[in-house]
Design a protein around this motif. Sequence first.
Motif, mmCIF file in Angstrom:
data_model
loop_
_atom_site.group_PDB
_atom_site.id
_atom_site.type_symbol
_atom_site.label_atom_id
_atom_site.label_comp_id
_atom_site.label_asym_id
_atom_site.label_seq_id
_atom_site.Cartn_x
_atom_site.Cartn_y
_atom_site.Cartn_z
ATOM 1 N N THR A 192 0.842 -1.316 -0.199
ATOM 2 C CA THR A 192 -0.034 0.068 0.008
ATOM 3 C C THR A 192 0.738 1.467 -0.107
ATOM 4 N N LEU A 193 1.860 1.297 1.018
ATOM 5 C CA LEU A 193 2.816 2.361 0.993
ATOM 6 C C LEU A 193 3.794 2.703 -0.023
ATOM 7 N N LYS A 194 3.933 1.732 -1.065
ATOM 8 C CA LYS A 194 4.581 1.681 -2.143
ATOM 9 C C LYS A 194 3.593 2.590 -3.304
ATOM 10 N N GLU A 195 2.365 1.995 -3.284
ATOM 11 C CA GLU A 195 1.465 2.750 -4.001
ATOM 12 C C GLU A 195 1.413 4.341 -3.736
ATOM 13 N N VAL A 196 1.239 4.617 -2.569
ATOM 14 C CA VAL A 196 1.423 5.928 -1.621
ATOM 15 C C VAL A 196 2.316 6.643 -2.292
ATOM 16 N N ARG A 197 3.533 6.141 -2.369
ATOM 17 C CA ARG A 197 4.845 6.849 -2.570
ATOM 18 C C ARG A 197 4.711 7.040 -4.251
ATOM 19 N N ARG A 198 3.975 6.070 -4.873
ATOM 20 C CA ARG A 198 3.999 6.308 -6.685
ATOM 21 C C ARG A 198 2.833 7.242 -6.724
ATOM 22 N N ALA A 199 1.895 7.425 -6.037
ATOM 23 C CA ALA A 199 1.173 8.570 -6.107
ATOM 24 C C ALA A 199 1.659 10.051 -5.895
ATOM 25 N N LEU A 200 2.486 9.962 -4.895
ATOM 26 C CA LEU A 200 3.233 11.202 -4.460
ATOM 27 C C LEU A 200 3.978 11.677 -5.531
ATOM 28 N N LEU A 201 4.704 10.605 -6.086
ATOM 29 C CA LEU A 201 5.746 10.834 -7.179
ATOM 30 C C LEU A 201 5.029 11.534 -8.561
ATOM 31 N N ASP A 202 3.990 10.958 -8.821
ATOM 32 C CA ASP A 202 3.090 11.377 -9.863
ATOM 33 C C ASP A 202 2.675 12.533 -9.813
ATOM 34 N N ALA A 203 2.270 13.191 -8.606
ATOM 35 C CA ALA A 203 2.157 14.358 -8.101
ATOM 36 C C ALA A 203 3.121 15.589 -8.119
ATOM 37 N N ASP A 204 4.254 14.843 -8.518
ATOM 38 C CA ASP A 204 5.487 15.668 -8.706
ATOM 39 C C ASP A 204 5.933 16.079 -7.286
ATOM 40 N N VAL A 205 5.875 15.537 -6.376
ATOM 41 C CA VAL A 205 6.405 15.607 -4.999
ATOM 42 C C VAL A 205 7.768 15.178 -5.043
ATOM 43 N N ASN A 206 8.722 15.814 -4.526
ATOM 44 C CA ASN A 206 10.234 15.416 -4.474
ATOM 45 C C ASN A 206 10.520 13.922 -4.172
ATOM 46 N N PHE A 207 11.324 13.206 -4.672
ATOM 47 C CA PHE A 207 11.643 11.865 -4.329
ATOM 48 C C PHE A 207 11.787 11.526 -2.966
ATOM 49 N N LYS A 208 12.859 12.461 -2.397
ATOM 50 C CA LYS A 208 13.327 12.246 -1.077
ATOM 51 C C LYS A 208 12.202 12.256 -0.013
ATOM 52 N N ILE A 209 11.544 13.380 -0.270
ATOM 53 C CA ILE A 209 10.313 13.732 0.612
ATOM 54 C C ILE A 209 9.307 12.572 0.688
ATOM 55 N N ALA A 210 9.129 12.266 -0.779
ATOM 56 C CA ALA A 210 7.958 10.944 -0.720
ATOM 57 C C ALA A 210 8.446 9.736 -0.091
#
Length: 443
Positions: A30-48
């Motif tokens: 689930t958290l892997k998908e959450v991180r993917r969603a954040l990256l798709d939203a253009d959130v900084n990789f390290k922050i995600a």
Amino acid sequence: MFDNLSDKLDKALHVLKGHGSITEVNVAETLKEVRRALLDADVNFKIAKDFTNTVKEKALGQNVLTALQPSQLMVKIVKDELTALMGGDVAGINLKGSPSVILMSGLQGSGKTTFSGKLANFLKTKKTKKPLLVACDVYRPAAINQLHVVGDQIGVEVFSDEGNMDPVDIATKAVAYAKQNGHNVVIVDTAGRLAVDEEMMKEIENVHRALNPDETLFVVDAMTGQDAVNTAKAFNDRLNFDGVILTKLDGDTRGGAAISIKTVVNKPIKFIGTGEKMDAIDVFYPERMADRILGMGDVISLVERAQEQFDEEEARKLQKKIAKNQFGFDDFLKQINQVKKMGSMKDLVGMIPGAGKALKDVDIDDDAFKHIEAIIHSMTPEERSIPSTINASRKKRIAKGSGTSVQQINQLLKQFDQMSKMMKMMQGGGGRKMMQMMGKMKQ
């Protein structure tokens, strides 16, 4: 706003909502998908990455796997971390100077001039201040004229010095003018560029040094995602600004800027722009925004907007009319206008828990009331006061005058009758008690 991010986070968390047993494996998935969603939203990789690692640690530390309602606990942890990531607490604006000086900075095209007007209007109406707008963008064609148009629109004076190409001199003269003429807030609109450059940074540094403003705000277009965060860092390194303004949150916003910017520059988001109108400005509440991103709505903001339009005297008059069965279409029209003043319909729907998700594919038009208003305006004063007088021939005339059909007239009359009956049932203080109760919820 953030529709795409909201959808992806909802899908990511859906696996934990009653679908099979909750295990460490599917929490990680689930958290892997959450991180993917954040990256798709253009959130900084390290922050995600840091975000999902923190959520995982807290989830496993709070025994999500054995909790009575593990999916709800996981959603709460994600919400709490999103809130913290966006700043945690609401940030106020410093208005202690005499006058208080607010310096607006940002790139060209970020909506700086328009937002200067929105902020002036906000301070004038919500804080009962007497603001002065200052035109210090001496380079962009028509920038000074644009600020004058904005000022006229909201009834706020604009200080400009035509022909003067020295922003420092203009700003200094403006502050002196404000002191002489009773303006207690000075909002300085500075020049932007298409990209960060040394000349621009030196100029705004000089203005900043000369004014020593109470607030230096960085205006950024929320639609530019991670680029906005990088630009904010460049400005903050030179100006050490006090807070961020996110504009164009009503557009196709991915959300990366709102989620990342606090961590990168360690400065709070203070206001957001949610539309084109001069009242389309909101104080930024991290917790409320986290609720909206996770599809939980924002009832408190909805109540606050309703209370802003709530007129005690008008409510008493309306209550008397309802008690005497005299509620007519003129009164209905006033109610429509109050709803319209609360903001765009899509934004309001997004504040209702579950409604934004349920109606995500529905095109909610801000002109939805137009045909109703046209029908009412096509009625005679007698028909608006006593709807029961509207017979078949009158319906035809009203339909022709409003560009609608008799069927639409019948539908409106039926809805109006149902609403009148409901309001009759609530008369006797029920409506006011409800507003008072909602007010207590806000506190």
